[in-house]
Each structure stands twice: as structure tokens, then as C-alpha cells.
Design a protein around this motif. Structure first.
Motif, PDB file in Angstrom:
ATOM      1  N   SER A   1       9.792  45.496  36.115  1.00  0.00           N
ATOM      2  CA  SER A   1       8.435  45.006  35.881  1.00  0.00           C
ATOM      3  C   SER A   1       7.833  44.593  37.219  1.00  0.00           C
ATOM      4  O   SER A   1       8.534  44.511  38.224  1.00  0.00           O
TER       5      SER A   1
ATOM      6  N   ASN B   1       6.412  41.697  39.496  1.00  0.00           N
ATOM      7  CA  ASN B   1       6.555  40.260  39.637  1.00  0.00           C
ATOM      8  C   ASN B   1       5.168  39.630  39.718  1.00  0.00           C
ATOM      9  O   ASN B   1       4.295  40.154  40.401  1.00  0.00           O
TER      10      ASN B   1
ATOM     11  N   SER C   1      13.376  42.841  35.610  1.00  0.00           N
ATOM     12  CA  SER C   1      13.027  41.845  34.604  1.00  0.00           C
ATOM     13  C   SER C   1      14.057  41.782  33.480  1.00  0.00           C
ATOM     14  O   SER C   1      14.163  40.778  32.786  1.00  0.00           O
TER      15      SER C   1
END
Length: 76
Positions: free
Chosen positions: A31, A33, A47
Motif C-alpha cells: 500500500s 504509506n 501493509s
């Protein structure tokens, strides 16, 4: 039978948050950040680290070669 556990290491200063690796990940491990690097980009990170299979698809498609993939055998 041994299973493969994967892990990625991202060069957060080189990552520009293009998201290509996110789309390439078959297990939705990566993912963006919410934090930003020194250049102001949201960088990618693991993630969901337990779901990484070490396929290296993210590293292959990364246009800036920011991702290194490690694989480790886990005994069941």
C-alpha cells in the motif's frame, strides 16, 4: 513441504508512489504509506506482511528499481 515467506525492502527516498507495484501484487501486500519521504511523495510499504509470497512482481514492474524482494523457506 516448505512454504515461501516473502519480504520486500523499499528504498523510501527513491520511491515516488506511482502505485504500479500495488497493482502488480497478487496478494494485496503493498500500500502507499500516509507518510511522505523528503521529496514529498507517499512511498509504498508492506501493509500486510504476512500475505507476501515473495513472487517479486512488484520489483519487476517498479520503474525506479526501489524494491528488493527477499524469500525465506518456512517449514510447516
Amino acid at each position: 513441504m516448505a512454504k515461501i515467506k516473502g519480504k520486500i525492502v523499499v528504498d523510501t527516498e527513491r520511491c515516488k508512489g506511482c502505485g504500479v507495484c500495488i497493482e502488480a501484487c497478487p496478494t494485496q501486500t503493498i500500500s502507499l504509506n500516509p507518510q511522505v519521504n523528503s521529496k514529498g511523495y507517499n512511498y509504498c510499504y508492506m501493509s500486510a506482511p504476512d500475505s507476501c509470497i515473495g513472487c517479486a512482481g512488484c520489483a519487476v514492474v517498479c520503474p525506479d528499481s526501489c524494491i528488493v524482494v527477499y524469500r525465506e523457506k518456512k517449514q510447516e
